[in-house]
Write an enzyme that holds these catalytic residues in place. Structure first.
Site, short mmCIF file in Angstrom:
data_model
loop_
_atom_site.label_atom_id
_atom_site.label_comp_id
_atom_site.label_asym_id
_atom_site.label_seq_id
_atom_site.Cartn_x
_atom_site.Cartn_y
_atom_site.Cartn_z
N PRO A 88 -3.51 -1.80 -6.23
CA PRO A 88 -4.40 -2.71 -5.50
C PRO A 88 -4.68 -3.99 -6.29
CG PRO A 88 -5.32 -0.48 -5.61
CD PRO A 88 -4.14 -0.52 -6.54
N GLU A 115 -6.77 7.75 -10.29
CA GLU A 115 -7.47 6.45 -10.34
C GLU A 115 -6.52 5.32 -10.69
OE1 GLU A 115 -10.04 8.38 -8.82
OE2 GLU A 115 -10.52 6.24 -9.20
N ARG A 153 15.86 -4.37 4.79
CA ARG A 153 16.35 -5.07 5.97
C ARG A 153 16.81 -6.50 5.66
NH1 ARG A 153 13.14 -7.95 8.58
NH2 ARG A 153 13.76 -7.50 10.72
N ASP A 168 13.56 -13.48 11.70
CA ASP A 168 12.34 -12.67 11.53
C ASP A 168 11.07 -13.48 11.73
OD1 ASP A 168 13.21 -10.51 8.77
OD2 ASP A 168 13.26 -10.25 10.93
C1 4FV Z 1 -1.99 0.49 -3.54
C2 4FV Z 1 -2.16 -0.61 -2.68
C3 4FV Z 1 -2.99 1.53 -3.82
C4 4FV Z 1 -4.62 3.06 -6.18
C5 4FV Z 1 -4.95 4.27 -6.97
C6 4FV Z 1 -2.86 4.60 -5.84
C7 4FV Z 1 -3.60 3.49 -5.18
C8 4FV Z 1 -3.87 5.27 -6.72
N1 4FV Z 1 -0.76 0.42 -4.05
N2 4FV Z 1 -0.99 -1.32 -2.70
N3 4FV Z 1 -3.22 -0.94 -1.95
N4 4FV Z 1 -2.68 2.41 -4.82
O1 4FV Z 1 -4.05 1.58 -3.19
O2 4FV Z 1 -0.16 -0.69 -3.53
O3 4FV Z 1 -3.28 5.55 -7.94
#
Ligand code: 4FV
Length: 257
Positions: A88, A115, A153, A168
């Site tokens: 995230p 986490e 793609r 696209d």
């Molecule tokens: C996430 C996202 C995401 C965070 C903690 C996996 C999680 C757990 N990955 N974009 N949004 N990952 O939420 O790519 O480890």
């Protein structure tokens, strides 16, 4: 393009790789894809890949040693590959980034769980931190699938028609035009006549207008950040004119009221 996914749930990817355009791309060797279990790089006999967070708090953190070993071993088999952590905290994934990633020979996709991963992994072993959106998932695996799908793609030959990806959404910074197929009449809604005319230039003009107006109505932000072509400006001017005429056709109402 060679995708290698590092995950503690490699079996999650089997159904993803066995369907649709991704399956066809694998069968035609346009892409190669494999999943590596991070647990295979855990030294202890319980193959532990997570531990409690320093400083206390809830949840667990992915240990650096198994992850670092998995990334290094996989990088050796994929020279030139870029290491991508799905998190995230990453840059928000978009079509431009998909095009950038599609230019590499290989991508090693690191899927966090719990986490997240120990921060020291990000420092030396990760080239891209990418997020698929402002929300928190239980794991990076679904994000890795989204990335692989969007990148696959764009690999020449994956979509069958050579130029399919060029048309696209977002390829020219606009949303795609409206699509119609048979039947001509569906629940009293007809297909726009021009699309049945066989007049390619008229169809092209209609599709451009459809793209510009859908983008104006649904994603005006995309129009703000793009250099408009002469044709796109002409479409917007035409509608601006039409709106002005409507406003002018209501006497007694002053401009801007
Ligand atoms: C996430 C996202 C995401 C965070 C903690 C996996 C999680 C757990 N990955 N974009 N949004 N990952 O939420 O790519 O480890």
């Amino acid at each position: 393009m060679f995708f290698t996914v590092l995950t503690i749930f490699p079996e999650m990817f089997d159904p993803f790789w066995q369907h649709g355009i991704v399956r066809r791309a694998i069968e035609h060797k346009i892409i190669r894809a494999s999943a590596v279990n991070i647990r295979d790089f855990a030294e202890d006999r319980h193959r532990v890949t997570d531990d409690r967070p320093y400083g206390g708090g809830s949840g667990m953190v992915m240990k650096p040693e198994p992850l670092a070993a998995a990334i290094r071993e996989t990088s050796q088999t994929l020279p030139g590959a870029k290491n991508v952590l799905l998190t995230p905290q990453g840059r928000i994934f978009n079509q431009q980034m998909a095009r950038e990633l599609a230019s590499y020979d290989g991508l090693i996709l690191v899927c966090g769980r719990y986490e997240g991963v120990d921060e020291r992994i990000c420092h030396d072993l990760i080239d891209y931190e990418i997020s698929i959106g402002g929300y928190v998932l239980t794991g990076g695996e679904l994000a890795a699938m989204v990335l692989m799908d969007a990148v696959t793609r764009l690999i020449p030959g994956a979509l069958g028609g050579e130029d399919a990806a060029e048309k696209d959404s977002f390829s020219d910074g606009l949303l795609e035009h409206a699509h119609y197929t048979r039947p001509r009449l569906f629940e009293d809604r007809a297909v726009p006549e021009v699309l049945l005319s066989g007049h390619h230039q008229d169809i092209e003009n209609w599709r451009l207008e459809s793209s510009v107006m859908r983008t104006l109505l649904k994603r005006p932000d995309l129009l703000q950040d793009k250099n408009l072509t002469r044709q796109e400006r002409r479409v917007l001017k035409k509608w601006h004119q039409a709106i002005e005429e409507i406003l002018d056709s209501h006497p007694g109402q002053t401009k801007g009221s």
